[in-house]
Design an enzyme around this catalytic site. Structure first.
Site, PDB file in Angstrom:
ATOM      1  N   LYS A   1       0.827  -1.201   0.000  1.00 18.82           N
ATOM      2  CA  LYS A   1       0.000   0.000   0.000  1.00 18.82           C
ATOM      3  C   LYS A   1       0.879   1.276   0.000  1.00 18.82           C
ATOM      4  O   LYS A   1       2.095   1.197   0.159  1.00 18.82           O
ATOM      5  CB  LYS A   1      -0.960  -0.043   1.188  1.00 18.82           C
ATOM      6  CG  LYS A   1      -1.938  -1.234   1.113  1.00 18.82           C
ATOM      7  CD  LYS A   1      -2.862  -1.137  -0.064  1.00 18.82           C
ATOM      8  CE  LYS A   1      -3.688  -2.310  -0.475  1.00 18.82           C
ATOM      9  NZ  LYS A   1      -4.280  -3.249   0.391  1.00 18.82           N
TER      10      LYS A   1
HETATM   11  C1  LIG Z   1      -5.536  -4.144   0.673  1.00 15.86           C
HETATM   12  C2  LIG Z   1      -6.991  -3.918   0.643  1.00 15.86           C
HETATM   13  C3  LIG Z   1      -7.834  -4.253   1.718  1.00 15.86           C
HETATM   14  C4  LIG Z   1      -7.382  -5.061   2.890  1.00 15.86           C
HETATM   15  O1  LIG Z   1      -6.263  -4.591   3.553  1.00 15.86           O
HETATM   16  P1  LIG Z   1      -5.251  -5.621   4.254  1.00 15.86           P
HETATM   17  O2  LIG Z   1      -4.340  -4.719   5.018  1.00 15.86           O
HETATM   18  O3  LIG Z   1      -4.603  -6.390   3.174  1.00 15.86           O
HETATM   19  O4  LIG Z   1      -6.081  -6.492   5.158  1.00 15.86           O
HETATM   20  C5  LIG Z   1      -9.164  -3.903   1.640  1.00 15.86           C
HETATM   21  N1  LIG Z   1      -9.663  -3.275   0.558  1.00 15.86           N
HETATM   22  C6  LIG Z   1      -8.904  -2.946  -0.494  1.00 15.86           C
HETATM   23  C7  LIG Z   1      -9.521  -2.224  -1.639  1.00 15.86           C
HETATM   24  C8  LIG Z   1      -7.545  -3.287  -0.506  1.00 15.86           C
HETATM   25  O5  LIG Z   1      -6.800  -2.979  -1.574  1.00 15.86           O
END
Ligand SMILES: *Cc1c(COP(=O)(O)O)cnc(C)c1O
Length: 382
Positions: A188
């Site tokens: 992210k």
């Molecule tokens: C990455 C992601 C999540 C979940 O986050 P995690 O930290 O991987 O649990 C939820 N929604 C979207 C759109 C994502 O890209």
């Protein structure tokens, strides 16, 4: 397989570390305190400062953030949650985790985001929440439907997993009155290795979320220092953010202005390089306001183009296969034409902070070649 021509272009996404993260983690490891500690709380305060909000509640992941936010908002069995099918499956799993059901909605083709109109059409007496997904980092303005949602007591929980640092107009995402959920997973915009954050609307939200993430256990500062007893007050889960992860997040946050700048530059480099290619449409992330999380295009013959680029060692991806077509979510399937078409055309190009301009030239040139051969092979059969 031979080594790829450009190793960084072979990765669709990957974390970017600034060099101080390992030392920060080593300090935490030496401290012997790996749970929810002062380091976690410092990370919460610093995130709140960067965003300009009163408070932020750290949790173990973006999925945990969504689950905890839905629980804190009182969403549960019998409730319907309006959500785009075009999202990571985690969004849907979080809705199912509270016993609610997803009411899948379509998207605007240019942005892959829901619109106020699409949400308006889906609102019913059983709607308890709307979960807009800030796709690629782009803010979603629920505009004309917001008043109706407020009147009906329907809560907005933003899935801002892609959108840390982005702006909604002149304000940072997270400051516009919704319950906002961030992910700090490995790929992210800002990473803790694994982690998430909920931006509460009120001090009551914050209190509920803090109980939820620590198994419903209530402990004062002094009790935490000297655990002789504790009280379990309410339902809760093991959703705290470890200090080991928070320490990584603190370093990343110190350098976030650089990440923000770099991601925007890379996206614009792609935008310029892609402009001459015929048949390619760039998904509009609104780069003036967004810290881009993805660089996505729509192309004809996507599966063929995908396979050709992969064969050349280029790390293309698909974000995401539509959820309403997934076996696990078949019970809530409906027809969503724009989502289904996007599902066949979207292609995510390598996008992360290790990329150079040369990498991007290489990717775009290979994409151009593969579009020519994909188009050519279609004509040969028609
Ligand atoms: C990455 C992601 C999540 C979940 O986050 P995690 O930290 O991987 O649990 C939820 N929604 C979207 C759109 C994502 O890209």
């Amino acid at each position: 397989m031979t080594a790829p021509a450009r190793p960084d272009a072979a990765r669709n996404a990957c974390p970017y570390l600034y060099g101080q993260e390992a030392k920060a983690v080593a300090r935490v490891l030496e401290s012997g305190q790996y749970g929810h500690t002062d380091v976690t709380e410092e990370f919460e305060r610093r995130v709140a400062d960067v965003l300009g909000v009163a408070d932020a509640v750290a949790v173990a992941s973006g999925t945990a953030a969504l689950h905890a936010a839905l629980l804190a908002a009182g969403v549960g069995p019998g409730d319907e949650v309006i959500v785009p099918s075009m999202t990571f499956c985690a969004t849907i799993q979080a809705i199912l985790a509270v016993g609610a059901t997803p009411r899948f909605v379509d998207i605007e083709p240019a942005t892959l985001c829901v619109t106020d109109q699409l949400v308006k059409e889906a609102v019913s007496d059983t709607t308890a929440a709307v979960v807009p997904v800030l796709f690629g980092g782009r803010a979603v303005d629920l505009g004309t439907v917001q008043e109706e949602l407020d009147e009906r007591g329907i809560v907005v929980i933003e899935d801002a997993a892609h959108a840390f640092g982005s702006y909604a107009g002149t304000q940072r995402v997270g400051t516009t009155g919704a319950l906002t959920c961030f992910s700090f997973g490995p790929i992210k915009n800002l990473t803790c290795g694994q982690g998430g954050m909920v931006i509460p609307r009120t001090p009551e939200d914050a209190d509920t979320l803090r109980r939820l993430r620590l198994l419903g256990v209530v402990q004062s500062q002094s009790e935490r220092a000297n655990i002789t007893t504790y009280r379990v007050d309410s339902f809760g889960l093991r959703y705290q953010l470890s200090s080991i992860f928070a320490a990584i997040g603190l370093v990343q946050l110190d350098r976030f202005a650089t990440s923000e700048h770099t991601r925007r530059q890379l996206w614009r480099t792609y935008q310029d390089a892609l402009a001459p290619l015929e048949g390619v449409t760039l998904v509009d992330v609104d780069p003036d306001h967004t810290v881009p999380h993805l660089c996505q295009v729509r192309v004809p013959h996507r599966d063929q183009v995908f396979a050709e680029l992969r064969a050349q060692g280029i790390g293309v991806g698909v974000h995401y296969p539509p959820n309403h077509l997934q076996p696990a979510f078949a019970a809530w399937r409906r027809t969503l034409p724009a989502t289904e078409q996007a599902g066949q055309e979207i292609l995510s190009l390598p996008f992360h902070q290790h990329l150079t301009e040369r990498d991007i030239e290489h990717v775009v040139s290979a994409l151009g070649q593969s579009l020519k051969s994909a188009g050519g092979s279609r004509c040969a059969t028609c």
